[in-house]
Design an enzyme around this catalytic site. Structure first.
Site, PDB file in Angstrom:
ATOM      1  N   ASN A 176       0.863  -1.192   0.000  1.00 33.44           N
ATOM      2  CA  ASN A 176       0.000   0.000   0.000  1.00 33.44           C
ATOM      3  C   ASN A 176       0.899   1.242   0.000  1.00 33.44           C
ATOM      4  O   ASN A 176       1.656   1.460   0.950  1.00 33.44           O
ATOM      5  CB  ASN A 176      -0.901  -0.040   1.246  1.00 33.44           C
ATOM      6  CG  ASN A 176      -1.835   1.143   1.303  1.00 33.44           C
ATOM      7  OD1 ASN A 176      -1.418   2.270   1.055  1.00 33.44           O
ATOM      8  ND2 ASN A 176      -3.091   0.916   1.639  1.00 33.44           N
TER       9      ASN A 176
ATOM     10  N   HIS B 236       1.044   6.270   1.630  1.00 32.73           N
ATOM     11  CA  HIS B 236       1.794   7.230   2.438  1.00 32.73           C
ATOM     12  C   HIS B 236       2.992   7.851   1.714  1.00 32.73           C
ATOM     13  O   HIS B 236       3.544   8.840   2.193  1.00 32.73           O
ATOM     14  CB  HIS B 236       2.167   6.631   3.786  1.00 32.73           C
ATOM     15  CG  HIS B 236       0.943   6.365   4.616  1.00 32.73           C
ATOM     16  ND1 HIS B 236      -0.095   7.267   4.694  1.00 32.73           N
ATOM     17  CD2 HIS B 236       0.567   5.295   5.356  1.00 32.73           C
ATOM     18  CE1 HIS B 236      -1.056   6.760   5.456  1.00 32.73           C
ATOM     19  NE2 HIS B 236      -0.679   5.567   5.863  1.00 32.73           N
TER      20      HIS B 236
ATOM     21  N   HIS C 117      -5.568   3.802  -2.106  1.00 31.77           N
ATOM     22  CA  HIS C 117      -6.894   4.203  -1.629  1.00 31.77           C
ATOM     23  C   HIS C 117      -7.175   5.604  -2.146  1.00 31.77           C
ATOM     24  O   HIS C 117      -6.502   6.566  -1.752  1.00 31.77           O
ATOM     25  CB  HIS C 117      -6.895   4.178  -0.095  1.00 31.77           C
ATOM     26  CG  HIS C 117      -8.232   4.460   0.522  1.00 31.77           C
ATOM     27  ND1 HIS C 117      -8.422   4.443   1.881  1.00 31.77           N
ATOM     28  CD2 HIS C 117      -9.437   4.772  -0.022  1.00 31.77           C
ATOM     29  CE1 HIS C 117      -9.698   4.733   2.146  1.00 31.77           C
ATOM     30  NE2 HIS C 117     -10.334   4.936   1.008  1.00 31.77           N
TER      31      HIS C 117
ATOM     32  N   ARG D 223      -9.287   8.337  -1.613  1.00 35.89           N
ATOM     33  CA  ARG D 223     -10.241   8.797  -0.606  1.00 35.89           C
ATOM     34  C   ARG D 223     -11.063   9.964  -1.128  1.00 35.89           C
ATOM     35  O   ARG D 223     -10.592  10.757  -1.948  1.00 35.89           O
ATOM     36  CB  ARG D 223      -9.491   9.250   0.654  1.00 35.89           C
ATOM     37  CG  ARG D 223      -8.779   8.142   1.390  1.00 35.89           C
ATOM     38  CD  ARG D 223      -8.156   8.730   2.652  1.00 35.89           C
ATOM     39  NE  ARG D 223      -9.198   9.251   3.503  1.00 35.89           N
ATOM     40  CZ  ARG D 223      -9.740   8.586   4.528  1.00 35.89           C
ATOM     41  NH1 ARG D 223      -9.288   7.397   4.850  1.00 35.89           N
ATOM     42  NH2 ARG D 223     -10.693   9.124   5.235  1.00 35.89           N
TER      43      ARG D 223
ATOM     44  N   ARG E 127      -6.847  12.993   0.499  1.00 35.70           N
ATOM     45  CA  ARG E 127      -5.777  13.453   1.393  1.00 35.70           C
ATOM     46  C   ARG E 127      -4.402  12.911   0.988  1.00 35.70           C
ATOM     47  O   ARG E 127      -3.389  13.455   1.384  1.00 35.70           O
ATOM     48  CB  ARG E 127      -6.082  13.101   2.851  1.00 35.70           C
ATOM     49  CG  ARG E 127      -5.967  11.647   3.206  1.00 35.70           C
ATOM     50  CD  ARG E 127      -5.982  11.456   4.713  1.00 35.70           C
ATOM     51  NE  ARG E 127      -7.293  11.699   5.275  1.00 35.70           N
ATOM     52  CZ  ARG E 127      -7.806  11.013   6.303  1.00 35.70           C
ATOM     53  NH1 ARG E 127      -7.090  10.066   6.885  1.00 35.70           N
ATOM     54  NH2 ARG E 127      -9.006  11.264   6.747  1.00 35.70           N
TER      55      ARG E 127
ATOM     56  N   GLU F  57      -8.563   0.587  -3.216  1.00 39.32           N
ATOM     57  CA  GLU F  57      -9.440   0.684  -2.045  1.00 39.32           C
ATOM     58  C   GLU F  57     -10.379   1.859  -2.260  1.00 39.32           C
ATOM     59  O   GLU F  57      -9.944   2.945  -2.668  1.00 39.32           O
ATOM     60  CB  GLU F  57      -8.624   0.926  -0.776  1.00 39.32           C
ATOM     61  CG  GLU F  57      -7.804  -0.256  -0.362  1.00 39.32           C
ATOM     62  CD  GLU F  57      -6.975   0.050   0.868  1.00 39.32           C
ATOM     63  OE1 GLU F  57      -7.110   1.143   1.452  1.00 39.32           O
ATOM     64  OE2 GLU F  57      -6.165  -0.805   1.230  1.00 39.32           O
TER      65      GLU F  57
ATOM     66  N   THR G 180     -17.322  -0.446  11.944  1.00 35.22           N
ATOM     67  CA  THR G 180     -17.654  -1.272  13.107  1.00 35.22           C
ATOM     68  C   THR G 180     -16.646  -0.990  14.216  1.00 35.22           C
ATOM     69  O   THR G 180     -15.657  -0.282  13.996  1.00 35.22           O
ATOM     70  CB  THR G 180     -17.573  -2.769  12.757  1.00 35.22           C
ATOM     71  OG1 THR G 180     -16.219  -3.070  12.386  1.00 35.22           O
ATOM     72  CG2 THR G 180     -18.497  -3.123  11.618  1.00 35.22           C
ATOM     73  N   THR G 181     -16.876  -1.600  15.384  1.00 28.47           N
ATOM     74  CA  THR G 181     -15.942  -1.369  16.497  1.00 28.47           C
ATOM     75  C   THR G 181     -14.534  -1.857  16.153  1.00 28.47           C
ATOM     76  O   THR G 181     -13.549  -1.316  16.632  1.00 28.47           O
ATOM     77  CB  THR G 181     -16.412  -2.077  17.781  1.00 28.47           C
ATOM     78  OG1 THR G 181     -16.835  -3.379  17.435  1.00 28.47           O
ATOM     79  CG2 THR G 181     -17.516  -1.316  18.458  1.00 28.47           C
TER      80      THR G 181
ATOM     81  N   GLU H  47     -10.925  -9.031   3.260  1.00 27.39           N
ATOM     82  CA  GLU H  47      -9.649  -8.627   3.845  1.00 27.39           C
ATOM     83  C   GLU H  47      -9.920  -8.403   5.324  1.00 27.39           C
ATOM     84  O   GLU H  47     -10.687  -7.501   5.696  1.00 27.39           O
ATOM     85  CB  GLU H  47      -9.094  -7.352   3.191  1.00 27.39           C
ATOM     86  CG  GLU H  47      -7.777  -6.933   3.848  1.00 27.39           C
ATOM     87  CD  GLU H  47      -7.034  -5.843   3.106  1.00 27.39           C
ATOM     88  OE1 GLU H  47      -7.126  -5.771   1.863  1.00 27.39           O
ATOM     89  OE2 GLU H  47      -6.354  -5.061   3.797  1.00 27.39           O
TER      90      GLU H  47
ATOM     91  N   HIS I  36      -3.637  -4.022   7.757  1.00 29.63           N
ATOM     92  CA  HIS I  36      -3.714  -2.845   8.628  1.00 29.63           C
ATOM     93  C   HIS I  36      -2.869  -3.057   9.896  1.00 29.63           C
ATOM     94  O   HIS I  36      -3.127  -3.966  10.673  1.00 29.63           O
ATOM     95  CB  HIS I  36      -5.133  -2.454   9.041  1.00 29.63           C
ATOM     96  CG  HIS I  36      -5.183  -1.039   9.550  1.00 29.63           C
ATOM     97  ND1 HIS I  36      -5.392   0.045   8.732  1.00 29.63           N
ATOM     98  CD2 HIS I  36      -4.966  -0.537  10.783  1.00 29.63           C
ATOM     99  CE1 HIS I  36      -5.326   1.151   9.445  1.00 29.63           C
ATOM    100  NE2 HIS I  36      -5.060   0.820  10.695  1.00 29.63           N
TER     101      HIS I  36
HETATM  102  N1  PXP Z   1      -5.670  -2.722   4.146  1.00 32.91           N
HETATM  103  C1  PXP Z   1      -6.592  -1.734   4.088  1.00 32.91           C
HETATM  104  C2  PXP Z   1      -7.985  -2.066   3.657  1.00 32.91           C
HETATM  105  C3  PXP Z   1      -6.240  -0.409   4.396  1.00 32.91           C
HETATM  106  O1  PXP Z   1      -7.165   0.570   4.315  1.00 32.91           O
HETATM  107  C4  PXP Z   1      -4.898  -0.127   4.745  1.00 32.91           C
HETATM  108  C5  PXP Z   1      -4.489   1.277   5.028  1.00 32.91           C
HETATM  109  O2  PXP Z   1      -5.023   1.704   6.212  1.00 32.91           O
HETATM  110  C6  PXP Z   1      -3.991  -1.180   4.804  1.00 32.91           C
HETATM  111  C7  PXP Z   1      -4.403  -2.467   4.494  1.00 32.91           C
HETATM  112  C8  PXP Z   1      -2.561  -0.957   5.167  1.00 32.91           C
HETATM  113  O3  PXP Z   1      -2.464  -0.559   6.501  1.00 32.91           O
HETATM  114  P1  PXP Z   1      -1.064  -0.073   7.058  1.00 32.91           P
HETATM  115  O4  PXP Z   1      -0.717   1.195   6.370  1.00 32.91           O
HETATM  116  O5  PXP Z   1      -1.308   0.080   8.521  1.00 32.91           O
HETATM  117  O6  PXP Z   1      -0.070  -1.171   6.742  1.00 32.91           O
END
Ligand code: PXP
Length: 252
Positions: free
Chosen positions: A12, A15, A55, A57, A61, A82, A112-113, A163, A203
């Site tokens: 991903n 960032h 992603h 968004r 951002r 995403e 969700t929580t 996922e 995540h």
């Molecule tokens: N999977 C999904 C669905 C996400 O939205 C993200 C980004 O938050 C990630 C994986 C990757 O998460 P991380 O950046 O914490 O590795």
């Protein structure tokens, strides 16, 4: 081949764009500024990433639309987009036709929580989104917490992939709650596999907790972002991705 060697790595790269936008947000030339998510994606693929996840968004951002189109042009890329279940994003995905789409929550009421998509309460919208994308050959996955009801609702929504949100486990890592969170993920993997899902996870996974995450059964792919981009600042994108690939390969 060991079980862990079969786990695919989706990188991903959001960032890389976050860092760029921190300086260049609002500048119409920003997609040509540094650091380049496109260059990062190419490095990640050259280092063995099996796919690239981005992603787009609603608030833009980090990743911009132009980034998505540029990254989608990389030859043979397996692109996982995403997105939220909105009309705007459905139209965008129908035009882009990425290999995969992962439906994620963006607004508070969809979450969700556990932090995943609330498929139980958003079922109609999720099902309509799956039905709008799957016929185009897009593999649709639902980003959900390791929750029995969410997995059942995802099955009824007709998505072929889930996922599982590993954020609660990552948060509990090295605390007394970690084994409980791991067990929740383990039984979610079992349930999802039994229902016929391809099981991905992501995540909060990092170079340390991934060694435990890969012990989960039936994992197809891990989507990992923050830790790889952070490590890339120290050692470069190629090495950061190689190191994670090696952890997936060597973990038993
Ligand atoms: N999977 C999904 C669905 C996400 O939205 C993200 C980004 O938050 C990630 C994986 C990757 O998460 P991380 O950046 O914490 O590795």
């Amino acid at each position: 081949m060991s079980r862990a060697e079969r786990i695919l790595l989706g990188v991903n790269i959001d960032h890389a764009a976050t860092l760029r936008q921190a300086r260049y947000r609002g500048n119409h030339q920003s997609i040509h500024a540094e650091p380049s998510p496109l260059a990062f994606a190419k490095e990640a693929l050259a280092a063995g990433a099996n796919g690239i996840t981005i992603h787009l968004r609603e608030d833009r951002r980090h990743i911009q639309e132009e980034d998505v189109w540029a990254i989608a042009q990389i030859p043979r890329i397996r692109l996982n987009l995403e997105m939220a279940c909105t009309a705007e994003m459905i139209q965008f995905a129908q035009k882009l036709k990425p290999a995969a789409v992962c439906l994620v929550p963006e607004s508070r009421e969809e979450i969700t929580t556990e932090g995943g998509l609330d498929v139980v309460n958003q079922w109609t919208r999720v099902r309509e989104t799956v039905q709008a994308l799957a016929p185009l050959g897009i593999e649709v996955s639902l980003f959900i917490g390791p929750d029995k009801n969410q997995i059942e609702a995802s099955h009824r929504a007709g998505a072929p992939v889930v996922e599982l949100h590993t954020g609660a486990f990552a948060h509990a890592w090295k605390s007394a709650h970690a084994p409980t969170e791991f067990e929740r993920l383990r039984s979610a993997c079992e349930q999802a596999h039994a229902l016929g899902f391809v099981v991905n996870a992501g995540h909060g996974i990092n170079y340390d907790n991934v060694k435990t995450i890969v012990q989960l059964p039936y994992l197809n792919e891990l989507n990992i972002g923050h830790t790889i981009v952070a490590r890339a600042l120290m050692v470069g994108a190629h090495q950061a991705v190689s190191e994670m690939k090696n952890l997936l390969r060597s973990a038993s």
